[in-house]
Design a protein around this motif. Structure first.
Motif, PDB file in Angstrom:
ATOM      1  N   GLY A  52       9.752  -1.405  -6.936  1.00 57.95           N
ATOM      2  CA  GLY A  52      10.363  -0.534  -6.256  1.00 57.95           C
ATOM      3  C   GLY A  52       9.724  -0.223  -4.829  1.00 57.95           C
ATOM      4  N   GLY A  53       8.306  -0.250  -5.013  1.00 61.05           N
ATOM      5  CA  GLY A  53       7.775   0.000  -3.782  1.00 61.05           C
ATOM      6  C   GLY A  53       7.766  -1.188  -2.749  1.00 61.05           C
ATOM      7  N   ASN A  77      -2.239  -4.972   1.370  1.00 58.61           N
ATOM      8  CA  ASN A  77      -2.561  -3.680   1.655  1.00 58.61           C
ATOM      9  C   ASN A  77      -4.197  -3.682   1.214  1.00 58.61           C
ATOM     10  OD1 ASN A  77      -2.547  -0.856   1.880  1.00 58.61           O
ATOM     11  ND2 ASN A  77      -0.853  -0.667   0.241  1.00 58.61           N
ATOM     12  N   GLY A 134      -2.396  11.565  -7.565  1.00 61.08           N
ATOM     13  CA  GLY A 134      -3.062  12.868  -7.459  1.00 61.08           C
ATOM     14  C   GLY A 134      -3.956  12.946  -6.377  1.00 61.08           C
ATOM     15  N   GLN A 170      -3.659  11.409  -3.456  1.00 60.29           N
ATOM     16  CA  GLN A 170      -2.833  11.352  -2.338  1.00 60.29           C
ATOM     17  C   GLN A 170      -2.356  13.041  -2.231  1.00 60.29           C
ATOM     18  OE1 GLN A 170       0.418   8.622  -2.681  1.00 60.29           O
ATOM     19  NE2 GLN A 170       0.739   8.481  -0.218  1.00 60.29           N
ATOM     20  N   ASN A 171      -1.891  13.485  -3.169  1.00 62.10           N
ATOM     21  CA  ASN A 171      -1.349  14.886  -3.214  1.00 62.10           C
ATOM     22  C   ASN A 171      -2.463  15.877  -2.388  1.00 62.10           C
ATOM     23  OD1 ASN A 171       0.851  14.064  -4.036  1.00 62.10           O
ATOM     24  ND2 ASN A 171       0.888  14.747  -6.151  1.00 62.10           N
ATOM     25  N   LEU A 172      -3.594  15.603  -3.340  1.00 63.55           N
ATOM     26  CA  LEU A 172      -4.835  16.788  -2.772  1.00 63.55           C
ATOM     27  C   LEU A 172      -5.174  16.596  -1.258  1.00 63.55           C
ATOM     28  CD1 LEU A 172      -7.225  16.013  -5.704  1.00 63.55           C
ATOM     29  CD2 LEU A 172      -6.378  18.061  -4.950  1.00 63.55           C
ATOM     30  N   TYR A 180      -2.971  15.566   1.221  1.00 60.36           N
ATOM     31  CA  TYR A 180      -1.744  16.041   1.852  1.00 60.36           C
ATOM     32  C   TYR A 180      -1.722  17.520   1.625  1.00 60.36           C
ATOM     33  CZ  TYR A 180       0.231  11.401   2.337  1.00 60.36           C
ATOM     34  OH  TYR A 180       0.501  10.209   2.771  1.00 60.36           O
ATOM     35  N   GLN A 181      -2.278  18.092   0.641  1.00 66.00           N
ATOM     36  CA  GLN A 181      -2.286  19.531   0.467  1.00 66.00           C
ATOM     37  C   GLN A 181      -3.477  20.144   1.372  1.00 66.00           C
ATOM     38  OE1 GLN A 181      -0.115  21.758  -1.509  1.00 66.00           O
ATOM     39  NE2 GLN A 181       1.075  19.587  -1.658  1.00 66.00           N
ATOM     40  N   GLN A 228      -6.784  19.661   0.694  1.00 67.11           N
ATOM     41  CA  GLN A 228      -7.898  20.101   0.220  1.00 67.11           C
ATOM     42  C   GLN A 228      -8.837  19.224   0.146  1.00 67.11           C
ATOM     43  OE1 GLN A 228      -7.021  21.523  -4.103  1.00 67.11           O
ATOM     44  NE2 GLN A 228      -4.974  21.749  -3.485  1.00 67.11           N
ATOM     45  N   HIS A 251      -1.013   1.736   3.534  1.00 65.24           N
ATOM     46  CA  HIS A 251       0.345   2.202   3.626  1.00 65.24           C
ATOM     47  C   HIS A 251       0.580   3.816   3.672  1.00 65.24           C
ATOM     48  CE1 HIS A 251       0.241   3.018  -0.510  1.00 65.24           C
ATOM     49  NE2 HIS A 251       1.188   3.958  -0.350  1.00 65.24           N
ATOM     50  N   PRO A 273       4.057  13.694   4.581  1.00 64.12           N
ATOM     51  CA  PRO A 273       5.079  14.674   4.690  1.00 64.12           C
ATOM     52  C   PRO A 273       5.173  15.430   5.833  1.00 64.12           C
ATOM     53  CG  PRO A 273       4.008  14.702   2.434  1.00 64.12           C
ATOM     54  CD  PRO A 273       3.146  13.929   3.303  1.00 64.12           C
ATOM     55  N   ASP A 288       6.025  18.458   6.198  1.00 69.14           N
ATOM     56  CA  ASP A 288       5.756  19.933   5.861  1.00 69.14           C
ATOM     57  C   ASP A 288       4.028  19.859   5.300  1.00 69.14           C
ATOM     58  OD1 ASP A 288       6.170  18.729   3.626  1.00 69.14           O
ATOM     59  OD2 ASP A 288       7.472  20.288   2.793  1.00 69.14           O
ATOM     60  N   LEU A 325       6.856   0.979   4.098  1.00 73.16           N
ATOM     61  CA  LEU A 325       5.300   0.819   3.665  1.00 73.16           C
ATOM     62  C   LEU A 325       4.726   0.096   4.885  1.00 73.16           C
ATOM     63  CD1 LEU A 325       5.246  -1.146   0.124  1.00 73.16           C
ATOM     64  CD2 LEU A 325       4.624   1.396   0.692  1.00 73.16           C
ATOM     65  N   ILE A 343       4.845  18.531  -5.405  1.00 72.24           N
ATOM     66  CA  ILE A 343       3.556  17.669  -5.709  1.00 72.24           C
ATOM     67  C   ILE A 343       2.499  18.490  -5.370  1.00 72.24           C
ATOM     68  CG2 ILE A 343       4.496  15.523  -5.136  1.00 72.24           C
ATOM     69  CD1 ILE A 343       3.191  15.565  -2.429  1.00 72.24           C
ATOM     70  N   ASN A 372      12.141   4.098 -11.447  1.00 69.25           N
ATOM     71  CA  ASN A 372      12.146   3.396 -10.146  1.00 69.25           C
ATOM     72  C   ASN A 372      11.748   4.376  -9.117  1.00 69.25           C
ATOM     73  OD1 ASN A 372      12.558   0.750 -10.463  1.00 69.25           O
ATOM     74  ND2 ASN A 372      14.609   0.615 -10.350  1.00 69.25           N
ATOM     75  N   THR A 398       6.839   4.140  -8.029  1.00 70.13           N
ATOM     76  CA  THR A 398       6.628   2.795  -7.655  1.00 70.13           C
ATOM     77  C   THR A 398       4.850   2.643  -7.383  1.00 70.13           C
ATOM     78  OG1 THR A 398       6.199   3.192  -5.205  1.00 70.13           O
ATOM     79  CG2 THR A 398       8.387   2.751  -6.167  1.00 70.13           C
ATOM     80  N   PHE A 447       3.249   2.434  -4.940  1.00 69.19           N
ATOM     81  CA  PHE A 447       2.956   3.224  -3.755  1.00 69.19           C
ATOM     82  C   PHE A 447       3.144   4.482  -3.650  1.00 69.19           C
ATOM     83  CE2 PHE A 447       3.567  -1.343  -3.133  1.00 69.19           C
ATOM     84  CZ  PHE A 447       2.254  -1.847  -2.791  1.00 69.19           C
TER      85      PHE A 447
END
Lengths: 432, 279
Positions: free
Chosen positions: A45-46, A145, A267, A269-271, A273-274, A276, A285, A291, A293, A352, B45, B234, B237, B239
């Motif tokens: 998918g990516g 990448n 996990g 990436q989320n930290l 983006y938050q 932290q 990529h 995001p 926001d 990407l 998230i 799907n 991914t 990424f």
């Protein structure tokens, strides 16, 4: 006695059966019929978005439709393994993760004629060597990448932070380029920012549930054979370089959020983006995927991966296009792969935004919004950047040895030397 | 008396608490999934995660349902599950009836053999099935996938139906025959209506087995017959993970099953009871 009439049920059941039979005979699904002269490409998918513009242009120019079949990451591996193993394939081209090439090498056709000197000259050295298994080129890189350094520009450019950092460490605050600088910056930014007595900003993350970042750290020591040397059949994971890498990796734990053993890419990436984390080592990529926001949107800087004694090093995360040896349209499939290489730059304007050719990366040198490209270029071109070992058992080694070992290493009181010794024995058992 | 009454109340209270705990353990993952599907992407998230959305939005549903391939996959899932259920019932009912009514040694061996097929790992039959379907020219069709799913559900369907047929007294059929019905006529007009609850139970188990199946759907479908579990997977991914859209589609995908279960609830309870009281 009269039998109870059940006619209402019988015709309904008969109708259902007839419907089933009709559907069965039609043998259809809801997705539409494939054309007879099309190419089918299975892809994770990516990576789907990277191939879409190329597939569209190929159809436009040659009239051959390219159907991209999107599958989940693990599912793609299972599907390709099953079909190559059975000798009966439903696809003409497969987009394969670099770490699968060795496992599938026996089932795919050689692409040696596509790897001309000009082609090789425009690919990163690590990718050219990775594409070759057992003396044959088994896949053409379609995009690659690498992990690079992400940092918060609002923190690094803050005059107060700059003054405080220089006073404490004796050199100016800047995006780190070495292990020591990275650890200093991680320590400096780990703090309680709102005065409630709780640390709410960490200098970095430490990922225990994925192995690639530690492998990059291994290469940064100057180690030439991460984990094992497939050519000599020797397991190297218990040497001094691997221990130095693991010691450094785990030395960052005091400056990282709790729960490292379970922290994976998503996990971390989320930290970040938050808001932290002050810094993060992550795949290139992600630079274009913040995001809107997110509290750190517009405040993210990037730099090449950090360096150890062996210099800057990352792990190439490339995907390759391969042709199944049992495929019925091998020449057409190769033609599509050659076309994909030729138009590799089309992958830049996708979600990407990754490519495989050096020239494609270089073409974006001064383009706004592509600030991560120079960082990727430098990391991928670094002499210490090495591909993962070409062994068919690599996925098994990752799943059953490396990841569990890292998860233990990031727990308090872990004995890194003993863990590496244990891992060595486990890998030797797998290779036997 | 007061002591007994107090003990009864205490026992009842403990049971209620236990029930509540079990309910929460079972229900929380789905409730969390449902609530997450209404969160904006950044909240979905968030670390640490929140249970109830601060801001409610349908953004994830719009994103999930507008993704290419989602609606055809939902249609394929329905077609495959219905087909698999019908095929399974058409084969299981006569098989189970014959085994329970004729009571031959070979029938008992057959039922045991059917159960043994449940013990073969699904992945082991994956490759042969791929080859067979391709040789038949039906690869990537709902029919092929339904047949594959039937191999999973048929043994259970035979066992379930056999237990339901066992609970029906022979005398009922004898009476039908005395009234002039043939054996098949008695089965069709008398026995099947009696075990309709059992049929409903078998149908729903078969439907669910197909509805949620992943591995055969992965191996046997590409574009035309791909089902929703593959499409849901799907969203994750290499990424990134589109957590919001994934939960939204998973919530949508749960609705038909919940509705089916609620609709057939009365039959299911009756069917389970029918099977449970057999002598």
């Amino acid at each position: 006695m009269t039998l109870r009439r059940t006619r209402g049920r019988v015709p309904a059941a008969a109708l259902a059966a007839a419907t089933a039979a009709a559907l069965a005979l039609s043998g259809c699904g809801a997705g539409g019929d494939p054309a007879a002269d099309e190419l089918t490409v299975v892809v994770e998918g990516g990576g789907l978005a990277e191939l879409e513009p190329i597939a569209d242009l190929y159809e436009q120019e040659t009239g051959t439709a390219v159907t991209l079949v999107e599958l989940p990451y693990d599912g793609l591996y299972d599907r390709v393994q099953t079909e190559l193993g059975s000798g009966s394939v439903s696809f003409d081209v497969a987009a394969l993760d670099a770490i699968w090439l060795s496992a599938f090498a026996d089932g795919v056709a050689p692409l040696d004629d596509l790897f001309t000197d000009d082609v090789k000259a425009d690919l990163f050295p690590g990718l050219v060597s990775e594409a070759q298994v057992g003396g044959a080129y088994v896949g053409m890189p379609i995009f690659t990448n690498a992990e690079i350094l992400y940092y918060r520009t609002d923190l690094f450019e803050d005059p107060q932070h700059q003054a405080d950092f220089e006073a404490r460490y004796g050199y100016p605050l800047a995006p780190p380029t070495t292990w020591e600088q990275y650890r200093d910056a991680a320590e400096f930014f780990t703090r309680d920012t709102d005065g409630d007595g709780q640390t709410d900003l960490y200098g970095t993350d430490v990922k225990g549930a994925v192995e690639t970042e530690w492998l990059a750290t291994v290469s940064q020591t100057g180690e030439e054979h991460m984990v094992l040397d497939p050519e000599r059949g020797e397991v190297t994971i218990d040497d001094a370089e691997h221990l130095a890498a693991l010691d450094y990796y785990t030395s960052l734990l005091p400056y990282a959020p709790a729960g490292a053993a379970q922290l994976d890419w998503a996990g971390a990436q989320n930290l970040f983006y938050q808001g932290q984390l002050a810094m993060m080592r992550f795949w290139g990529h992600a630079y274009t995927q913040t995001p809107d926001d997110s509290p750190v949107a517009g405040r993210i800087g990037v730099a090449p991966m950090i360096a150890g004694d062996g210099g800057v090093a990352g792990v190439p995360g490339a995907w390759y296009l391969s042709v199944p040896a049992a495929g019925a349209k091998q020449e057409l499939a190769k033609d599509f792969i050659a076309f994909a290489y030729e138009h590799n730059e089309l992958s830049i304007d996708t979600s990407l935004g990754l490519a495989a050719r050096v020239s494609a990366f270089e073409s974006q040198a001064d383009v706004a919004g592509r600030e991560h490209y120079p960082a990727l270029l430098e990391t991928l071109n670094a002499p210490a950047t090495r591909a993962r070992p070409a062994t068919p058992q690599w996925q098994e080694i990752v799943d059953t040895v490396l990841t569990p070992m890292l998860q233990k290493a990031v727990e308090p009181g872990a004995d890194n030397a003993a863990l590496l010794k244990e891992a060595e024995a486990q890998i030797e058992a797998i290779l036997r | 008396m007061n002591g007994i009454e107090t003990r009864r109340r205490s026992t009842k209270a403990i049971l209620l608490v236990l029930l509540a705990v079990i309910l929460v353990l079972y229900g929380f993952p789905f409730a969390y999934l449902l609530l997450t599907s209404f969160k904006p992407p950044s909240e979905a998230i968030a670390v640490p995660p929140s249970v109830v959305p601060d801001v409610w939005t349908l953004e994830n549903y719009t994103a999930a349902l507008s993704k290419e391939g989602v609606v055809p996959a939902l249609v394929n899932s329905v077609m495959t599950a219905v087909l698999s259920t019908l095929i399974s019932l058409v084969l299981a009912v006569p098989a189970a009836y014959a085994v329970t009514r004729y009571r031959t040694p070979s029938g008992r061996v057959f039922v045991l053999a059917a159960l043994v097929t449940r013990m073969v790992p699904t992945i082991a039959v994956g490759a042969p099935l791929v080859e067979t379907m391709r040789a038949l020219g039906i690869n990537d069709t709902s029919f092929a996938l339904a047949i594959a799913h039937t191999t999973i559900s048929l043994p259970l369907s035979i066992w379930l139906m056999a237990s339901f047929f066992e609970a029906v007294p022979d005398e009922i059929e004898e009476a039908a025959k005395m009234d002039g019905a043939s054996r098949i006529g008695a089965l069709w007009r008398v026995v099947l209506p009696v075990v309709s609850g059992g049929l409903a139970v078998t149908a729903i188990f078969t439907f669910l087995a197909s509805w949620n199946e992943f591995l055969f759907a992965l191996l046997l479908t590409s574009v035309r017959a791909q089902t929703t579990p593959i499409v849901i997977a799907n969203f994750q991914t290499q990424f990134g993970l589109d957590w919001g859209a994934m939960t939204a589609l998973a919530a949508v995908y749960s609705i038909p099953v919940i509705l089916l279960t609620l609709t057939l609830q009365r039959h299911i309870v009756a069917g389970l009871t029918l099977g449970a009281v057999k002598g």
